[in-house]
Design an enzyme around this catalytic site. Sequence first.
Site, short mmCIF file in Angstrom:
data_model
loop_
_atom_site.label_atom_id
_atom_site.label_comp_id
_atom_site.label_asym_id
_atom_site.label_seq_id
_atom_site.Cartn_x
_atom_site.Cartn_y
_atom_site.Cartn_z
N ARG A 199 0.84 -1.21 0.00
CA ARG A 199 0.00 0.00 0.00
C ARG A 199 0.87 1.26 0.00
O ARG A 199 0.55 2.25 -0.66
CB ARG A 199 -0.95 -0.01 1.21
CG ARG A 199 -1.94 1.15 1.18
CD ARG A 199 -2.99 1.05 2.27
NE ARG A 199 -2.41 1.23 3.59
CZ ARG A 199 -3.11 1.12 4.72
NH1 ARG A 199 -4.39 0.80 4.70
NH2 ARG A 199 -2.52 1.30 5.89
N LYS B 66 -2.44 7.12 1.16
CA LYS B 66 -2.12 7.41 2.58
C LYS B 66 -0.99 8.43 2.58
O LYS B 66 0.18 8.09 2.73
CB LYS B 66 -1.75 6.12 3.30
CG LYS B 66 -1.86 6.23 4.82
CD LYS B 66 -1.90 4.88 5.47
CE LYS B 66 -1.73 4.97 6.98
NZ LYS B 66 -2.80 5.72 7.65
N GLU C 187 -15.61 7.21 6.06
CA GLU C 187 -14.80 6.52 7.08
C GLU C 187 -14.68 7.42 8.30
O GLU C 187 -15.17 8.55 8.30
CB GLU C 187 -13.41 6.17 6.52
CG GLU C 187 -12.61 7.38 6.06
CD GLU C 187 -11.23 7.03 5.51
OE1 GLU C 187 -10.74 5.92 5.73
OE2 GLU C 187 -10.64 7.91 4.86
N1 PMP Z 1 -8.76 5.38 7.33
C1 PMP Z 1 -7.82 6.30 7.57
C2 PMP Z 1 -8.06 7.70 7.17
C3 PMP Z 1 -6.63 5.93 8.21
O1 PMP Z 1 -5.69 6.83 8.46
C4 PMP Z 1 -6.44 4.58 8.58
C5 PMP Z 1 -5.15 4.14 9.20
N2 PMP Z 1 -4.89 4.69 10.44
C6 PMP Z 1 -7.47 3.67 8.34
C7 PMP Z 1 -8.61 4.11 7.68
C8 PMP Z 1 -7.35 2.23 8.73
O2 PMP Z 1 -6.36 1.58 7.94
P1 PMP Z 1 -5.48 0.39 8.50
O3 PMP Z 1 -6.41 -0.65 8.98
O4 PMP Z 1 -4.68 -0.04 7.33
O5 PMP Z 1 -4.64 0.95 9.59
#
Ligand code: PMP
Length: 292
Positions: free
Chosen positions: A50, A150, A183
Amino acid sequence: MQIYMNGKMVPKEQATVSVFDHGLLYGDGVFEGIRSYNSHVFLLKEHIRRLYDSAKAIDLAIPMSQEEMVRAVVETCRVNDVRDGYVRLVVTRGPGDLGLDPAKCKVGPNIIIIADNITLYPKECYEEGLPTITVATIRNVPEALNPRIKSLNYLNNILAKIEASNAGVKEAIMLNAQGFVAEATGDNVFFVRDNVLSTPHPTSGSLEGITRNAVMAIARAMGVEVREPVTSRYDLYTADEVFLTGTAAELIPVVRIDRRVIGAGKPGPMTLELLKRFHAFVRDPANGEKIP
Ligand code: PMP
Protein backbone atom coordinates in the site's frame (compact mmCIF):
# COMPACT_ATOMS: atom_id res chain seq x y z
CA MET A 1 15.68 4.42 20.63
CA GLN A 2 17.23 3.89 17.22
CA ILE A 3 15.51 5.35 14.17
CA TYR A 4 16.01 3.99 10.67
CA MET A 5 16.93 6.87 8.38
CA ASN A 6 17.87 6.26 4.76
CA GLY A 7 19.58 2.96 5.37
CA LYS A 8 21.21 3.72 8.75
CA MET A 9 20.17 3.35 12.37
CA VAL A 10 20.62 6.66 14.19
CA PRO A 11 19.81 7.66 17.79
CA LYS A 12 16.44 9.42 18.17
CA GLU A 13 18.10 12.79 18.93
CA GLN A 14 19.99 12.70 15.65
CA ALA A 15 17.04 11.57 13.55
CA THR A 16 16.19 14.94 12.00
CA VAL A 17 15.16 16.21 8.57
CA SER A 18 15.78 19.48 6.75
CA VAL A 19 13.32 22.37 7.18
CA PHE A 20 13.28 22.39 3.36
CA ASP A 21 11.84 18.86 3.22
CA HIS A 22 8.60 19.02 1.24
CA GLY A 23 7.12 16.51 3.67
CA LEU A 24 7.21 19.35 6.21
CA LEU A 25 6.58 22.26 3.85
CA TYR A 26 3.68 20.71 1.91
CA GLY A 27 2.71 17.37 3.45
CA ASP A 28 4.27 15.90 0.30
CA GLY A 29 4.97 12.26 1.11
CA VAL A 30 3.36 9.00 2.16
CA PHE A 31 3.30 6.85 5.27
CA GLU A 32 2.15 3.68 6.95
CA GLY A 33 1.19 2.82 10.52
CA ILE A 34 1.96 -0.82 11.25
CA ARG A 35 1.74 -3.04 14.34
CA SER A 36 3.89 -5.85 15.61
CA TYR A 37 2.41 -8.64 17.70
CA ASN A 38 4.08 -11.65 19.23
CA SER A 39 7.46 -10.91 17.56
CA HIS A 40 5.92 -10.62 14.08
CA VAL A 41 5.20 -7.50 12.05
CA PHE A 42 1.50 -7.91 11.26
CA LEU A 43 0.61 -8.04 7.53
CA LEU A 44 3.82 -6.17 6.74
CA LYS A 45 3.88 -7.07 3.04
CA GLU A 46 0.34 -5.69 2.65
CA HIS A 47 1.37 -2.42 4.33
CA ILE A 48 4.48 -2.09 2.17
CA ARG A 49 2.47 -2.75 -0.96
CA ARG A 50 0.00 0.00 0.00
CA LEU A 51 2.91 2.36 0.75
CA TYR A 52 4.32 1.81 -2.74
CA ASP A 53 0.86 2.21 -4.28
CA SER A 54 0.41 5.53 -2.44
CA ALA A 55 3.89 6.63 -3.55
CA LYS A 56 3.11 5.70 -7.14
CA ALA A 57 -0.13 7.66 -7.04
CA ILE A 58 1.78 10.82 -6.06
CA ASP A 59 4.59 10.06 -8.54
CA LEU A 60 7.17 9.50 -5.81
CA ALA A 61 9.82 6.88 -6.59
CA ILE A 62 11.02 5.10 -3.46
CA PRO A 63 14.70 4.26 -4.03
CA MET A 64 14.56 0.74 -2.61
CA SER A 65 12.58 -2.41 -3.36
CA GLN A 66 9.54 -3.57 -1.41
CA GLU A 67 11.58 -6.56 -0.16
CA GLU A 68 14.29 -4.21 1.13
CA MET A 69 11.64 -2.10 2.84
CA VAL A 70 10.17 -5.19 4.52
CA ARG A 71 13.64 -6.07 5.83
CA ALA A 72 14.25 -2.50 7.02
CA VAL A 73 11.03 -2.50 9.08
CA VAL A 74 11.79 -5.90 10.63
CA GLU A 75 15.35 -4.76 11.43
CA THR A 76 14.10 -1.54 13.08
CA CYS A 77 11.79 -3.61 15.29
CA ARG A 78 14.61 -6.00 16.12
CA VAL A 79 17.11 -3.27 17.02
CA ASN A 80 14.56 -1.56 19.29
CA ASP A 81 13.13 -4.83 20.63
CA VAL A 82 9.63 -3.72 19.59
CA ARG A 83 7.87 -7.11 19.56
CA ASP A 84 4.40 -5.92 20.50
CA GLY A 85 4.35 -2.33 19.31
CA TYR A 86 3.71 0.16 16.59
CA VAL A 87 5.81 1.21 13.61
CA ARG A 88 5.56 4.50 11.74
CA LEU A 89 7.08 4.38 8.27
CA VAL A 90 7.38 7.75 6.53
CA VAL A 91 8.64 8.56 3.05
CA THR A 92 8.90 12.28 2.34
CA ARG A 93 9.55 13.95 -1.01
CA GLY A 94 12.84 15.14 0.49
CA PRO A 95 14.46 18.58 0.62
CA GLY A 96 13.77 21.03 -2.20
CA ASP A 97 13.38 24.78 -2.53
CA LEU A 98 10.52 26.90 -1.19
CA GLY A 99 8.42 26.30 -4.31
CA LEU A 100 5.97 23.44 -4.78
CA ASP A 101 7.83 21.69 -7.58
CA PRO A 102 8.79 18.15 -6.49
CA ALA A 103 11.19 18.00 -9.46
CA LYS A 104 13.43 20.35 -7.47
CA CYS A 105 13.70 17.86 -4.58
CA LYS A 106 16.86 16.49 -6.14
CA VAL A 107 18.40 14.96 -2.99
CA GLY A 108 15.63 12.36 -2.95
CA PRO A 109 13.15 11.03 -0.41
CA ASN A 110 13.79 10.71 3.30
CA ILE A 111 12.88 7.21 4.42
CA ILE A 112 12.18 7.08 8.14
CA ILE A 113 11.12 4.11 10.27
CA ILE A 114 10.18 4.60 13.93
CA ALA A 115 9.43 1.56 16.10
CA ASP A 116 7.60 2.51 19.27
CA ASN A 117 4.21 2.01 20.96
CA ILE A 118 0.77 3.58 20.61
CA THR A 119 -2.42 3.64 22.66
CA LEU A 120 -5.26 5.44 20.96
CA TYR A 121 -8.18 4.94 23.32
CA PRO A 122 -8.44 3.96 26.98
CA LYS A 123 -9.42 0.36 27.80
CA GLU A 124 -12.97 1.39 28.89
CA CYS A 125 -13.73 2.52 25.33
CA TYR A 126 -13.13 -1.02 24.05
CA GLU A 127 -15.33 -2.51 26.78
CA GLU A 128 -18.13 0.05 26.73
CA GLY A 129 -17.88 1.37 23.15
CA LEU A 130 -17.29 4.84 21.75
CA PRO A 131 -19.82 7.62 21.34
CA THR A 132 -19.22 9.35 17.97
CA ILE A 133 -20.74 11.98 15.70
CA THR A 134 -20.85 12.66 11.98
CA VAL A 135 -19.18 15.96 11.15
CA ALA A 136 -19.59 18.84 8.71
CA THR A 137 -16.09 18.42 7.26
CA ILE A 138 -16.55 16.07 4.31
CA ARG A 139 -13.87 13.53 3.40
CA ASN A 140 -11.56 14.68 0.58
CA VAL A 141 -13.15 14.31 -2.84
CA PRO A 142 -11.36 11.42 -4.63
CA GLU A 143 -11.07 13.47 -7.82
CA ALA A 144 -9.04 16.05 -5.88
CA LEU A 145 -7.02 13.98 -3.40
CA ASN A 146 -8.02 10.35 -3.26
CA PRO A 147 -8.42 9.07 0.32
CA ARG A 148 -6.97 5.78 -0.92
CA ILE A 149 -3.60 7.54 -0.93
CA LYS A 150 -2.12 7.41 2.58
CA SER A 151 -0.36 10.73 2.23
CA LEU A 152 1.32 12.92 4.84
CA ASN A 153 -1.44 15.45 4.26
CA TYR A 154 -3.94 14.62 7.04
CA LEU A 155 -5.47 18.06 7.53
CA ASN A 156 -8.84 16.87 6.19
CA ASN A 157 -8.95 14.21 8.92
CA ILE A 158 -7.56 16.56 11.56
CA LEU A 159 -10.31 19.12 10.86
CA ALA A 160 -12.88 16.38 11.44
CA LYS A 161 -11.07 15.27 14.60
CA ILE A 162 -11.21 18.84 15.92
CA GLU A 163 -14.98 18.88 15.32
CA ALA A 164 -15.30 15.64 17.30
CA SER A 165 -13.20 17.02 20.18
CA ASN A 166 -15.21 20.25 20.20
CA ALA A 167 -18.37 18.16 20.53
CA GLY A 168 -16.84 16.18 23.41
CA VAL A 169 -16.39 12.85 21.59
CA LYS A 170 -13.22 11.02 20.66
CA GLU A 171 -13.96 10.11 17.05
CA ALA A 172 -15.82 11.48 14.04
CA ILE A 173 -17.46 9.68 11.15
CA MET A 174 -16.87 11.50 7.88
CA LEU A 175 -19.27 11.62 4.94
CA ASN A 176 -18.34 12.05 1.30
CA ALA A 177 -19.47 14.88 -1.00
CA GLN A 178 -22.67 12.94 -1.79
CA GLY A 179 -23.50 12.70 1.90
CA PHE A 180 -22.75 8.98 2.18
CA VAL A 181 -20.53 7.46 4.86
CA ALA A 182 -16.82 7.39 3.97
CA GLU A 183 -14.80 6.52 7.08
CA ALA A 184 -13.71 7.75 10.49
CA THR A 185 -10.74 10.13 10.83
CA GLY A 186 -8.21 7.31 11.14
CA ASP A 187 -10.35 4.18 10.90
CA ASN A 188 -12.78 2.35 8.65
CA VAL A 189 -16.45 1.98 9.61
CA PHE A 190 -18.37 -1.31 9.80
CA PHE A 191 -22.00 -2.02 10.63
CA VAL A 192 -24.01 -5.16 11.29
CA ARG A 193 -27.67 -5.61 10.43
CA ASP A 194 -29.46 -8.97 10.60
CA ASN A 195 -26.10 -10.76 10.86
CA VAL A 196 -24.76 -9.26 7.62
CA LEU A 197 -21.50 -7.31 8.00
CA SER A 198 -21.10 -4.20 5.84
CA THR A 199 -18.47 -1.53 5.26
CA PRO A 200 -18.40 1.20 2.61
CA HIS A 201 -16.48 0.36 -0.56
CA PRO A 202 -13.17 2.30 -0.86
CA THR A 203 -14.67 4.27 -3.76
CA SER A 204 -16.93 5.94 -1.16
CA GLY A 205 -13.84 7.94 -0.20
CA SER A 206 -11.98 5.81 2.30
CA LEU A 207 -8.61 4.22 2.75
CA GLU A 208 -8.61 0.51 1.96
CA GLY A 209 -7.62 -0.42 5.50
CA ILE A 210 -5.41 -3.42 6.13
CA THR A 211 -7.37 -4.07 9.35
CA ARG A 212 -10.60 -3.68 7.37
CA ASN A 213 -9.53 -6.33 4.89
CA ALA A 214 -8.38 -8.65 7.70
CA VAL A 215 -11.72 -8.28 9.54
CA MET A 216 -13.64 -8.97 6.31
CA ALA A 217 -11.61 -12.15 5.80
CA ILE A 218 -12.14 -13.24 9.41
CA ALA A 219 -15.90 -12.65 9.08
CA ARG A 220 -16.10 -14.60 5.82
CA ALA A 221 -14.21 -17.48 7.44
CA MET A 222 -16.93 -17.46 10.14
CA GLY A 223 -19.53 -17.87 7.39
CA VAL A 224 -20.77 -14.29 7.76
CA GLU A 225 -21.97 -12.51 4.63
CA VAL A 226 -19.88 -9.39 3.98
CA ARG A 227 -21.00 -6.50 1.77
CA GLU A 228 -19.57 -3.14 0.65
CA PRO A 229 -22.69 -1.05 0.07
CA VAL A 230 -23.21 2.66 -0.45
CA THR A 231 -23.87 3.57 3.19
CA SER A 232 -25.96 6.41 4.55
CA ARG A 233 -26.21 7.74 8.09
CA TYR A 234 -29.59 5.99 8.26
CA ASP A 235 -27.82 2.63 7.82
CA LEU A 236 -25.57 3.39 10.79
CA TYR A 237 -28.32 4.77 13.03
CA THR A 238 -30.49 1.69 12.44
CA ALA A 239 -27.71 -0.89 12.58
CA ASP A 240 -27.61 -3.61 15.22
CA GLU A 241 -23.90 -2.96 15.75
CA VAL A 242 -21.25 -0.50 14.56
CA PHE A 243 -17.49 -0.66 15.01
CA LEU A 244 -14.34 0.94 13.66
CA THR A 245 -11.14 -0.73 12.48
CA GLY A 246 -7.60 0.55 12.11
CA THR A 247 -4.06 -0.48 12.83
CA ALA A 248 -3.73 1.78 15.85
CA ALA A 249 -7.33 1.46 17.12
CA GLU A 250 -7.58 -2.25 16.18
CA LEU A 251 -11.32 -2.99 16.46
CA ILE A 252 -13.39 -0.65 18.60
CA PRO A 253 -17.17 -0.75 19.18
CA VAL A 254 -19.31 2.36 18.53
CA VAL A 255 -22.39 2.69 20.72
CA ARG A 256 -23.71 6.15 19.85
CA ILE A 257 -23.77 8.23 16.65
CA ASP A 258 -25.28 11.73 16.64
CA ARG A 259 -27.01 10.85 19.93
CA ARG A 260 -28.75 7.79 18.42
CA VAL A 261 -28.07 4.70 20.49
CA ILE A 262 -26.73 1.89 18.29
CA GLY A 263 -28.41 -1.49 18.92
CA ALA A 264 -28.46 -2.25 22.62
CA GLY A 265 -26.05 0.59 23.41
CA LYS A 266 -23.21 -1.76 24.20
CA PRO A 267 -20.73 -3.79 22.11
CA GLY A 268 -22.78 -6.36 20.19
CA PRO A 269 -22.25 -10.12 19.81
CA MET A 270 -20.78 -10.01 16.28
CA THR A 271 -18.39 -7.22 17.28
CA LEU A 272 -17.23 -9.18 20.35
CA GLU A 273 -16.78 -12.40 18.37
CA LEU A 274 -14.80 -10.59 15.65
CA LEU A 275 -12.70 -8.88 18.32
CA LYS A 276 -11.86 -12.23 19.89
CA ARG A 277 -10.92 -13.76 16.54
CA PHE A 278 -9.01 -10.64 15.53
CA HIS A 279 -6.83 -10.92 18.65
CA ALA A 280 -6.02 -14.53 17.72
CA PHE A 281 -5.45 -13.62 14.04
CA VAL A 282 -2.90 -10.88 14.78
CA ARG A 283 -0.86 -13.18 17.01
CA ASP A 284 -0.74 -15.98 14.43
CA PRO A 285 2.84 -16.12 13.07
CA ALA A 286 1.39 -16.97 9.64
CA ASN A 287 0.07 -13.40 9.38
CA GLY A 288 3.30 -11.50 9.88
CA GLU A 289 7.01 -11.18 9.22
CA LYS A 290 9.15 -12.65 11.99
CA ILE A 291 11.34 -10.33 14.07
CA PRO A 292 14.52 -12.35 14.85
N1 PMP B 1 -8.76 5.38 7.33
C1 PMP B 1 -7.82 6.30 7.57
C2 PMP B 1 -8.06 7.70 7.17
C3 PMP B 1 -6.63 5.93 8.21
O1 PMP B 1 -5.69 6.83 8.46
C4 PMP B 1 -6.44 4.58 8.58
C5 PMP B 1 -5.15 4.14 9.20
N2 PMP B 1 -4.89 4.69 10.44
C6 PMP B 1 -7.47 3.67 8.34
C7 PMP B 1 -8.61 4.11 7.68
C8 PMP B 1 -7.35 2.23 8.73
O2 PMP B 1 -6.36 1.58 7.94
P1 PMP B 1 -5.48 0.39 8.50
O3 PMP B 1 -6.41 -0.65 8.98
O4 PMP B 1 -4.68 -0.04 7.33
O5 PMP B 1 -4.64 0.95 9.59
